[in-house]
Design a protein around this motif. Structure first.
Motif, PDB file in Angstrom:
ATOM      1  N   SER A   1       0.807  -1.244   0.068  1.00 16.50           N
ATOM      2  CA  SER A   1       0.072  -0.180  -0.020  1.00 16.50           C
ATOM      3  C   SER A   1       0.977   1.211   0.085  1.00 16.50           C
ATOM      4  CB  SER A   1      -0.857   0.107   1.412  1.00 16.50           C
ATOM      5  OG  SER A   1      -0.266   0.120   2.430  1.00 16.50           O
ATOM      6  N   SER A   2       0.213   2.403  -0.363  1.00 10.37           N
ATOM      7  CA  SER A   2       1.163   3.530  -0.794  1.00 10.37           C
ATOM      8  C   SER A   2      -0.014   4.659  -0.569  1.00 10.37           C
ATOM      9  CB  SER A   2       1.750   3.876  -2.155  1.00 10.37           C
ATOM     10  OG  SER A   2       2.668   2.901  -2.473  1.00 10.37           O
ATOM     11  N   GLN A   3       0.384   5.587   0.402  1.00 10.97           N
ATOM     12  CA  GLN A   3      -0.343   6.444   1.059  1.00 10.97           C
ATOM     13  C   GLN A   3      -0.814   7.438  -0.394  1.00 10.97           C
ATOM     14  OE1 GLN A   3      -1.376   7.102   3.959  1.00 10.97           O
ATOM     15  NE2 GLN A   3      -2.781   8.695   3.460  1.00 10.97           N
ATOM     16  N   GLY A   4      -2.211   7.382  -0.736  1.00 11.66           N
ATOM     17  CA  GLY A   4      -2.767   8.194  -1.709  1.00 11.66           C
ATOM     18  C   GLY A   4      -2.861   7.493  -3.082  1.00 11.66           C
TER      19      GLY A   4
END
Length: 257
Positions: A61-64
């Motif tokens: 997962s990556s922020q945004g």
């Protein structure tokens, strides 16, 4: 009736789709909103299901940016040929195997003198806390961390093989170097285990949550005593080992590996 919690049902469906290629390596999963509508589930349920896949090392997962399916380009190591002096080599065994696979090797080194731990002392048949030479390699394949390798040599070897204690690479590999000094490795004993990584291992190998490491411990022997103990720590998601034992003439070259 499926009695599993809803978030596990979500994870099971997405896991199957990742395995069968519906969501290809490197692709992004549908947004949380899209998944909520598809599964008729709350945002927390979707997030819990996705978090489960993150912990299994299947997605990141990556922020945004949402969730991305991890790429797993597995490297296959032939452990029975590794360090075989009769096998044509281009440098050491690591460089040879990686280059022959059409991929790029790169490694860094650290060399130091250390007292033997109980485990290493037992394998090398030396006194506890006796001096050993540690040659530590941090290895990459195509600029992706592949393994760390810690090889311990008993200090009596240094007098006969001084390059062991020198910093930097031994281009031909230490097994060939020792053989050139009259110290031939005539056999080895392998142990293979798996566990979750330590914080240092996770940092050096850039391992995400839920990915184990594979430990390959090889103790090498001259005709009369142990000459080294090598502990290689691999990323469990990017490596596969095989051994060739006995007559394999019946094995077709086109057989799937």
């Amino acid at each position: 009736m499926n009695k599993q919690p809803k978030y596990r049902q979500v994870a099971d469906v997405l896991r199957r789709e990742i395995v069968n290629g519906t969501h290809a390596p490197g692709s992004r999963l549908p947004s949380e909103n899209d998944l909520q509508q598809r599964f008729d589930a709350s945002r927390n349920t979707i997030r819990n299901g996705l978090s489960l896949l993150v912990s299994e090392g299947l997605i990141s997962s990556s922020q945004g940016l949402g969730y991305e399916v991890k790429s797993h380009e597995v490297f296959e190591l032939n452990a029975s040929r590794f360090e075989n002096l009769t096998f044509p080599q281009n440098g050491d065994a690591y460089n040879t195997d990686v280059t022959n696979a059409g991929r790029r090797p790169h490694q860094t080194f650290r060399v130091e003198m250390l007292p033997a731990s109980q485990e290493i002392a037992e394998r090398l048949k030396i006194d506890l806390s006796a001096k050993t030479v540690l040659r530590f390699c941090h290895r990459y394949v195509d600029d992706v961390p592949w393994s760390t390798q810690a090889t311990y040599y008993p200090s009596w070897l240094v007098d006969k093989s001084p390059r062991l204690a020198e910093p930097g690479d031994i281009a031909e590999g230490t097994t060939r170097y020792l053989a050139s000094r009259g110290i031939e490795q005539v056999g080895y004993f392998d142990e293979i285990a798996a566990r979750m990584p330590t914080p240092d291992e996770a940092r050096l190998l850039e391992i995400g949550a839920g990915v184990p490491v594979m430990l390959w411990t090889r103790t090498g022997y001259s005709p009369d005593r142990p000459i080294r103990c090598t502990v290689t720590t691999f990323r469990g998601d990017l490596n596969r080992m095989n051994y060739e034992i006995g007559d394999l003439s019946a094995r077709s070259e086109n057989e799937p590996k």
